[in-house]
Design a protein around this motif. Structure first.
Motif, short mmCIF file in Angstrom:
data_model
loop_
_atom_site.label_atom_id
_atom_site.label_comp_id
_atom_site.label_asym_id
_atom_site.label_seq_id
_atom_site.Cartn_x
_atom_site.Cartn_y
_atom_site.Cartn_z
N ILE A 98 39.53 38.93 56.22
CA ILE A 98 39.92 39.40 54.89
C ILE A 98 40.27 38.19 54.04
O ILE A 98 41.15 37.41 54.40
N SER A 99 39.55 38.02 52.95
CA SER A 99 39.79 36.90 52.04
C SER A 99 40.39 37.43 50.74
O SER A 99 40.46 38.64 50.52
N LYS A 100 40.80 36.52 49.89
CA LYS A 100 41.37 36.92 48.61
C LYS A 100 40.78 36.06 47.50
O LYS A 100 40.72 34.84 47.61
N ARG A 101 40.32 36.74 46.46
CA ARG A 101 39.81 36.06 45.26
C ARG A 101 40.39 36.75 44.04
O ARG A 101 40.43 37.99 43.99
N ILE A 102 40.79 35.95 43.07
CA ILE A 102 41.45 36.43 41.85
C ILE A 102 42.46 37.54 42.15
O ILE A 102 42.55 38.53 41.42
N GLY A 103 43.18 37.37 43.25
CA GLY A 103 44.23 38.30 43.60
C GLY A 103 43.75 39.58 44.27
O GLY A 103 44.56 40.48 44.54
N VAL A 104 42.45 39.68 44.60
CA VAL A 104 41.88 40.90 45.19
C VAL A 104 41.53 40.63 46.65
O VAL A 104 40.86 39.63 46.96
N GLU A 105 41.98 41.51 47.54
CA GLU A 105 41.64 41.37 48.96
C GLU A 105 40.26 41.93 49.22
O GLU A 105 39.93 43.06 48.83
N LEU A 106 39.43 41.12 49.92
CA LEU A 106 38.03 41.46 50.15
C LEU A 106 37.73 41.45 51.64
O LEU A 106 38.15 40.55 52.36
N LEU A 107 36.99 42.44 52.11
CA LEU A 107 36.48 42.44 53.47
C LEU A 107 34.96 42.40 53.38
O LEU A 107 34.32 43.38 53.00
N ARG A 108 34.42 41.23 53.71
CA ARG A 108 32.98 41.01 53.59
C ARG A 108 32.49 40.28 54.83
O ARG A 108 33.27 39.78 55.63
N ASN A 109 31.17 40.21 54.97
CA ASN A 109 30.62 39.37 56.03
C ASN A 109 31.09 37.94 55.82
O ASN A 109 31.11 37.44 54.70
N ALA A 110 31.45 37.30 56.91
CA ALA A 110 31.83 35.89 56.83
C ALA A 110 30.65 35.06 56.35
O ALA A 110 29.50 35.51 56.40
N ARG A 111 30.92 33.85 55.87
CA ARG A 111 29.85 32.96 55.46
C ARG A 111 28.78 32.88 56.53
O ARG A 111 29.07 32.81 57.72
N LEU A 112 27.53 32.89 56.10
CA LEU A 112 26.40 32.65 57.00
C LEU A 112 26.29 33.70 58.10
O LEU A 112 25.73 33.43 59.16
N ALA A 117 41.94 46.69 52.47
CA ALA A 117 41.32 45.77 51.50
C ALA A 117 40.67 46.63 50.44
O ALA A 117 39.95 47.58 50.75
N LYS A 118 40.90 46.31 49.18
CA LYS A 118 40.41 47.16 48.10
C LYS A 118 38.89 47.07 47.92
O LYS A 118 38.28 48.00 47.39
N VAL A 119 38.32 45.95 48.35
CA VAL A 119 36.88 45.77 48.18
C VAL A 119 36.23 45.50 49.54
O VAL A 119 36.69 44.63 50.29
N TRP A 120 35.20 46.28 49.85
CA TRP A 120 34.41 46.08 51.07
C TRP A 120 32.96 45.82 50.69
O TRP A 120 32.43 46.42 49.76
N ASN A 126 34.94 49.73 46.33
CA ASN A 126 35.56 48.93 45.27
C ASN A 126 36.63 49.77 44.60
O ASN A 126 36.34 50.59 43.73
N HIS A 127 37.88 49.55 45.01
CA HIS A 127 39.02 50.24 44.43
C HIS A 127 39.87 49.29 43.59
O HIS A 127 41.06 49.52 43.39
N SER A 128 39.23 48.23 43.11
CA SER A 128 39.94 47.23 42.31
C SER A 128 39.37 47.20 40.90
O SER A 128 38.19 46.91 40.70
N PHE A 129 40.24 47.47 39.91
CA PHE A 129 39.81 47.42 38.52
C PHE A 129 39.37 46.01 38.14
O PHE A 129 38.36 45.82 37.46
N ILE A 130 40.09 45.01 38.65
CA ILE A 130 39.76 43.61 38.35
C ILE A 130 38.37 43.26 38.90
O ILE A 130 37.56 42.62 38.22
N TRP A 131 38.09 43.70 40.13
CA TRP A 131 36.81 43.37 40.73
C TRP A 131 35.66 44.12 40.05
O TRP A 131 34.54 43.60 39.93
N LYS A 132 35.94 45.33 39.58
CA LYS A 132 34.91 46.08 38.84
C LYS A 132 34.56 45.35 37.55
O LYS A 132 33.38 45.25 37.17
#
Length: 312
Positions: free
Chosen positions: A52-66, A103-106, A300-306
């Motif tokens: 779980i990473s964080k960008r612009i204050g939003v927690e993200l669960l995504r595939n790791a790099r590469l 995490a608000k964004v997957w 995507n449950h983040s207004f900022i990420w939308k």
């Protein structure tokens, strides 16, 4: 023991885990990661490494790099009846899903073979599909060739006389350079650095799970293919060809070489890792593999990420 400590012990005992889920792969591709574990008695029934990473204050669960595939892995008991496998998988993945922090964004692409669509939708995910092509490596080399399109077989025969192929991981910088040129031409940026690639290659080489196949003609590199594997499956991880060159045959030759090496190694399946691009799909389809869909979990449950997605 912590979950991560248990997972490292689990990885050390298993050679069938997809490389993209292994502890050493996570170490090489993530700044920080953890793992959900579900047990069946004293035995581990399933594992789900995640970052779980964080960008612009939003927690993200995504595939790791590469990492093209991630998500859960289920360890089925040897004596489990075939009729009970789906239920066992459903219960195991469901239990692990509850352990993963919010995490608000997957945006998570799972490995082929997981089909628990209803469970993920009930958990509030959008479930999309992408495709790959899987080549069964049980047939003989001659049978594998005969399953391919005739024009591909012609290219392979011509390429055998045209290119010298070797495993040369020292040319990783050329793969990066060729990829960057291609992406720049399409107006896209490189999503990872050469340092990221080198760190992962070093980890792969340490665990004897990768080769960088290089095709040369007249001493000049025409194309490169990075091949990774587990005990069961070999993957076309990434590749590129010389900018401005006509290296279609070189890429074809490198993929055929990777397939032959995978068969000799005892792998059961070769995964071309697919593409939704029509031209790439046509090329992969000509190798005679079986089309396989895999799930991509999105939320995507983040207004900022939308807002970010609207302006990007």
């Amino acid at each position: 023991m912590t979950n991560k400590e248990q997972y490292r012990a689990f990885c050390s005992r298993r050679n069938d885990l997809p490389p993209f889920l292994c502890d050493w792969w996570m170490d090489a591709t993530c700044d920080d990661w953890d793992v959900a574990i579900e047990k069946n008695g004293d035995n581990i029934a399933g594992v789900w490494p995640y970052a779980i990473s964080k960008r612009i204050g939003v927690e993200l669960l995504r595939n790791a790099r590469l990492s093209p595939y991630q998500g859960p892995f289920v360890s089925f008991p040897a004596d489990l009846k075939e009729s009970n496998r789906d239920g066992f998988e459903h219960e195991t993945i469901s239990a692990m899903l509850k352990q993963i922090p919010s995490a608000k964004v997957w945006n998570l692409a799972l490995q082929p073979g997981i089909r628990q669509v209803g469970m993920f939708r009930n958990a509030g995910m959008q479930v999309q599909v992408q495709q790959t092509f899987l080549i069964d490596l049980h047939p003989t080399e001659q049978e594998l060739l005969s399953n391919m399109k005739e024009n591909l077989r012609r290219n392979i025969r011509a390429a055998e006389k045209e290119f010298d192929i070797a495993d040369s991981s020292e040319h990783l910088n050329k793969l990066y350079e060729y990829q960057k040129h291609t992406l720049t031409g399409k107006g896209a940026g490189q999503p990872y650095s050469l340092t990221d690639m080198q760190k992962l290659m070093d980890a792969c080489m340490q665990h004897n799970t990768a080769a960088l196949w290089v095709a040369k003609k007249g001493g000049e590199i025409q194309a490169l293919v990075w091949n990774v594997w587990s005990a069961d499956t070999s993957y076309y991880f990434m590749g590129s060809q010389k900018p401005g060159g006509d290296s279609y045959r070189a890429i074809t030759a490198l993929l055929w070489h990777s397939i032959k090496e995978a068969k000799q190694r005892g792998n059961k399946t070769f995964d071309l890792e697919g593409s939704m691009d029509a031209g790439v799909e046509k090329f992969f389809r000509s190798f005679g593999g079986r089309r396989e869909l895999y799930l991509v979990l999105k939320k995507n449950h983040s207004f900022i990420w939308k807002l970010k997605e609207l302006v990007s």
